[in-house]
Design an enzyme around this catalytic site. Structure first.
Site, mmCIF file in Angstrom:
data_model
loop_
_atom_site.group_PDB
_atom_site.id
_atom_site.type_symbol
_atom_site.label_atom_id
_atom_site.label_comp_id
_atom_site.label_asym_id
_atom_site.label_seq_id
_atom_site.Cartn_x
_atom_site.Cartn_y
_atom_site.Cartn_z
ATOM 1 N N ILE A 111 15.590 -10.920 -8.675
ATOM 2 C CA ILE A 111 14.593 -11.852 -8.167
ATOM 3 C C ILE A 111 14.689 -11.974 -6.646
ATOM 4 O O ILE A 111 15.767 -12.001 -6.067
ATOM 5 C CB ILE A 111 14.766 -13.222 -8.856
ATOM 6 C CG1 ILE A 111 13.594 -14.152 -8.558
ATOM 7 C CG2 ILE A 111 16.102 -13.863 -8.490
ATOM 8 C CD1 ILE A 111 13.577 -15.388 -9.422
ATOM 9 N N HIS B 80 0.821 -1.212 0.000
ATOM 10 C CA HIS B 80 0.000 0.000 0.000
ATOM 11 C C HIS B 80 0.862 1.272 0.000
ATOM 12 O O HIS B 80 1.938 1.323 0.586
ATOM 13 C CB HIS B 80 -0.925 0.008 1.227
ATOM 14 C CG HIS B 80 -0.171 0.087 2.529
ATOM 15 N ND1 HIS B 80 0.223 1.270 3.102
ATOM 16 C CD2 HIS B 80 0.276 -0.892 3.347
ATOM 17 C CE1 HIS B 80 0.869 1.041 4.231
ATOM 18 N NE2 HIS B 80 0.920 -0.269 4.398
#
Length: 219
Positions: A170, A140
């Site tokens: 990654i 968020h």
């Protein structure tokens, strides 16, 4: 139905080809892949594209009746080539894979790609021409600039701020509220606990080993 040309003909472009075909197959989108362009024809030959090879990027004349999608993973070439197409009047597709979760309050910029099983949390802002790869989680209130490449499984905690032209390897991640500048390389598996400036490479090896020793229960 939108007609789309993929800029780039290597492995990343092949993934985009698969994403678009899947979205068409499940009825989420109606995109006609017109073709692939790449300065290396041999790259195209390695994969089973669902569209023909149309020639070199450098000699391609921008078409007004199609959209383009960037299939170039190398950040050295991704932004300059895209900018040349923009200057020539090209329009770009913004693509969200059907399996991605995108919060209603999230914003996604032009030309960005949201890959399979990505999570974009509330009030996230994704700028233009970003690649948010498979299984990334964007917490968020995170803000991401332009031309960033997030490898699979990257995780940004809430309130992360990222500039432009960064590569995240990654399984890299941030703790909440981290700020990352521009043109950085965050190597695979790195967890950012401090802010990062510009033009840095973040890589370190763990030198500490923590061993838990259980206390004896005998009196």
């Amino acid at each position: 139905m939108s007609s789309v040309i993929i800029i780039g003909g290597g492995g990343h472009a092949a993934e985009l080809d698969e994403y678009i075909r899947y979205a068409n197959r499940v009825g989420v989108s109606k995109i006609q892949l017109t073709g692939v362009i790449d300065d290396n024809p041999k790259a195209y030959d390695q994969y089973h594209f669902d569209c023909p090879f149309l020639g070199n990027i450098s000699e391609h004349e921008v078409q007004n009746d199609v959209q383009y999608i960037v299939g170039i993973a190398n950040l050295k070439y991704r932004a300059p080539i895209t900018q040349r197409f923009i200057d020539a009047g090209a329009t770009f597709l913004t693509f969200v894979h059907p399996s991605a979760y995108v919060a209603e309050s999230a914003i996604i910029g032009t030309g960005s790609v949201i890959a399979p099983n990505v999570n974009l949390g509330p009030m996230t802002t994704i700028g233009a021409f970003n690649m948010i790869n498979a299984r990334c989680s964007i917490g968020h209130d995170t803000k991401i600039g332009n031309f960033n490449f997030l490898s699979p499984n990257v995780c940004f905690s809430g309130g992360t701020q990222v500039g432009d032209g960064n590569l995240f390897g990654i399984n890299s991640a941030t703790i909440p509220g981290i700020k990352v500048g521009n043109r950085n390389k965050i190597m695979a598996g790195m967890i950012l606990e401090k802010n990062v400036g510009d033009d840095e490479t973040v890589f370190y090896r763990y030198k500490e080993k923590i061993i838990a020793v259980l206390k004896s229960t005998k009196g």
